[in-house]
Motif scaffolding. Structure first.
Motif, PDB file in Angstrom:
ATOM      1  N   GLU A 103       0.823  -1.204   0.000  1.00 47.60           N
ATOM      2  CA  GLU A 103       0.000   0.000   0.000  1.00 47.60           C
ATOM      3  C   GLU A 103       0.861   1.259   0.000  1.00 47.60           C
ATOM      4  OE1 GLU A 103      -4.252  -0.450   1.776  1.00 47.60           O
ATOM      5  OE2 GLU A 103      -2.843  -1.112   3.339  1.00 47.60           O
ATOM      6  N   ASN A 104       2.158   1.098  -0.218  1.00 52.40           N
ATOM      7  CA  ASN A 104       3.047   2.250  -0.246  1.00 52.40           C
ATOM      8  C   ASN A 104       2.909   3.069  -1.525  1.00 52.40           C
ATOM      9  OD1 ASN A 104       4.181   1.767   2.286  1.00 52.40           O
ATOM     10  ND2 ASN A 104       5.698   0.368   1.443  1.00 52.40           N
TER      11      ASN A 104
ATOM     12  N   VAL B 255       6.607   9.931  -0.643  1.00 48.98           N
ATOM     13  CA  VAL B 255       6.695   8.645   0.043  1.00 48.98           C
ATOM     14  C   VAL B 255       5.723   8.651   1.213  1.00 48.98           C
ATOM     15  CG1 VAL B 255       8.694   9.465   1.375  1.00 48.98           C
ATOM     16  CG2 VAL B 255       8.277   7.012   1.179  1.00 48.98           C
ATOM     17  N   LEU B 256       5.042   7.527   1.412  1.00 48.83           N
ATOM     18  CA  LEU B 256       4.118   7.403   2.530  1.00 48.83           C
ATOM     19  C   LEU B 256       4.883   7.601   3.835  1.00 48.83           C
ATOM     20  CD1 LEU B 256       1.040   6.692   2.600  1.00 48.83           C
ATOM     21  CD2 LEU B 256       1.724   4.361   3.182  1.00 48.83           C
ATOM     22  N   ALA B 257       4.337   8.410   4.732  1.00 48.12           N
ATOM     23  CA  ALA B 257       5.063   8.768   5.958  1.00 48.12           C
ATOM     24  C   ALA B 257       5.397   7.555   6.816  1.00 48.12           C
ATOM     25  CB  ALA B 257       4.253   9.779   6.760  1.00 48.12           C
ATOM     26  N   THR B 258       4.606   6.495   6.722  1.00 43.37           N
ATOM     27  CA  THR B 258       4.872   5.290   7.517  1.00 43.37           C
ATOM     28  C   THR B 258       5.958   4.408   6.906  1.00 43.37           C
ATOM     29  OG1 THR B 258       3.042   4.206   6.362  1.00 43.37           O
ATOM     30  CG2 THR B 258       2.545   5.195   8.516  1.00 43.37           C
TER      31      THR B 258
ATOM     32  N   ARG C 289      -2.999  13.870   5.844  1.00 37.36           N
ATOM     33  CA  ARG C 289      -4.170  13.042   5.517  1.00 37.36           C
ATOM     34  C   ARG C 289      -4.298  12.867   3.994  1.00 37.36           C
ATOM     35  NH1 ARG C 289      -8.144  12.709   9.572  1.00 37.36           N
ATOM     36  NH2 ARG C 289      -9.809  12.925   8.025  1.00 37.36           N
ATOM     37  N   ASP C 290      -3.204  12.498   3.388  1.00 36.83           N
ATOM     38  CA  ASP C 290      -3.111  12.495   1.934  1.00 36.83           C
ATOM     39  C   ASP C 290      -3.689  11.239   1.291  1.00 36.83           C
ATOM     40  OD1 ASP C 290      -2.142  13.789  -0.484  1.00 36.83           O
ATOM     41  OD2 ASP C 290      -0.603  12.223  -0.560  1.00 36.83           O
TER      42      ASP C 290
ATOM     43  N   THR D 218       1.718  11.964   3.538  1.00 36.17           N
ATOM     44  CA  THR D 218       2.745  11.739   2.516  1.00 36.17           C
ATOM     45  C   THR D 218       3.871  12.731   2.735  1.00 36.17           C
ATOM     46  OG1 THR D 218       1.181  10.913   0.861  1.00 36.17           O
ATOM     47  CG2 THR D 218       3.242  11.830   0.033  1.00 36.17           C
ATOM     48  N   VAL D 219       5.106  12.236   2.709  1.00 36.53           N
ATOM     49  CA  VAL D 219       6.281  13.096   2.843  1.00 36.53           C
ATOM     50  C   VAL D 219       6.777  13.460   1.442  1.00 36.53           C
ATOM     51  CG1 VAL D 219       8.646  13.273   3.714  1.00 36.53           C
ATOM     52  CG2 VAL D 219       6.915  12.027   5.042  1.00 36.53           C
ATOM     53  N   VAL D 220       6.984  14.744   1.220  1.00 37.30           N
ATOM     54  CA  VAL D 220       7.530  15.239  -0.040  1.00 37.30           C
ATOM     55  C   VAL D 220       9.030  15.421   0.162  1.00 37.30           C
ATOM     56  CG1 VAL D 220       7.480  17.114  -1.736  1.00 37.30           C
ATOM     57  CG2 VAL D 220       5.366  16.424  -0.552  1.00 37.30           C
ATOM     58  N   MET D 221       9.825  14.824  -0.745  1.00 37.19           N
ATOM     59  CA  MET D 221      11.281  14.878  -0.606  1.00 37.19           C
ATOM     60  C   MET D 221      11.915  15.339  -1.915  1.00 37.19           C
ATOM     61  SD  MET D 221      12.042  11.427   1.653  1.00 37.19           S
ATOM     62  CE  MET D 221      13.556  12.097   2.371  1.00 37.19           C
ATOM     63  N   GLY D 222      13.089  15.944  -1.795  1.00 35.56           N
ATOM     64  CA  GLY D 222      13.816  16.384  -2.974  1.00 35.56           C
ATOM     65  C   GLY D 222      15.309  16.226  -2.791  1.00 35.56           C
ATOM     66  N   ARG D 223      15.986  15.948  -3.882  1.00 37.35           N
ATOM     67  CA  ARG D 223      17.448  15.893  -3.893  1.00 37.35           C
ATOM     68  C   ARG D 223      17.932  16.939  -4.874  1.00 37.35           C
ATOM     69  NH1 ARG D 223      21.596  14.374  -7.055  1.00 37.35           N
ATOM     70  NH2 ARG D 223      23.484  13.595  -6.056  1.00 37.35           N
TER      71      ARG D 223
END
Length: 199
Positions: free
Chosen positions: A40-41, A137-140, A161-162, A173-178
């Motif tokens: 479910e990710n 990425v899902l926070a969990t 609550r995405d 949901t965590v938003v990440m960037g490189r």
């Protein structure tokens, strides 16, 4: 865009990271559907937004031709066991970045396949003047978040609550960037604009 294939051995398993070819379309369609049912990710439930082999063949053609798209597969002998995609944004103001997504069959978790797909994508991005790789990425999914951080991604924010998962609860949901270390681009088209994802 196309990259050269390279073999990797982890925990006794040898697999190859390479660009997808049109001959992979049927396998990719099946693998994507299976992955959606194993975790479910990701965003989709099994069968949602289904891509048949013809749609995958078209996607592979497009990603092979576009300079800021990259579709990679991980294969064990002739079997595709995972894939990743970087999708460029072709608006000038956003053309310095790509969005990344990855999926690996559960049977092949623990062999570094997702990590090596991402590392190959990072190497490609850095070589081709892409200033930023974005992902959600899902926070969990703490294991994935730690991996992304080890490879240079930063947390940029949280979408509250995405997603609603099968337990009926909402998840963030965590938003990440490189960001490319030098912050520069190599291509004139990208320099003009300097200041999702799995299919």
């Amino acid at each position: 865009m196309i990259i050269e294939a390279h073999p990797i051995t982890v925990n006794g398993l040898t697999y190859t990271i390479r660009s997808a070819s049109e001959e992979d379309a049927e396998q990719l369609s099946n693998v994507r559907l299976q992955i959606d049912g194993e975790t479910e990710n990701l965003d989709r439930e099994p069968g949602e937004a289904f891509l048949d082999p013809a749609a995958f063949a078209e996607l592979i053609r497009t990603d092979s031709e576009k300079p800021r798209n990259l579709l990679l597969v991980a294969s064990v002998e002739d079997r595709i066991v995972g894939f990743s995609r970087c999708e460029g944004i072709y608006l000038k103001r956003l053309s310095h970045k790509v969005e990344f997504g990855v999926g690996v069959l559960q049977e092949f978790w623990g062999y570094g396949i997702g990590k090596h797909l991402l590392q190959a994508s990072i190497d490609w991005a850095d070589t081709n003047g892409i200033a930023k790789i974005s992902l959600n990425v899902l926070a969990t999914n703490e294991k994935a978040i730690r991996l992304y951080q080890r490879l240079g991604f930063e947390r940029e924010g949280v979408l509250k609550r995405d997603k609603m998962l099968s337990d009926g609860k909402f998840y963030d949901t965590v938003v990440m960037g490189r960001f490319r270390a030098d912050g520069l681009t190599d291509s004139p088209a990208l320099a003009m604009s300097e200041n999702r994802h799995l299919p």
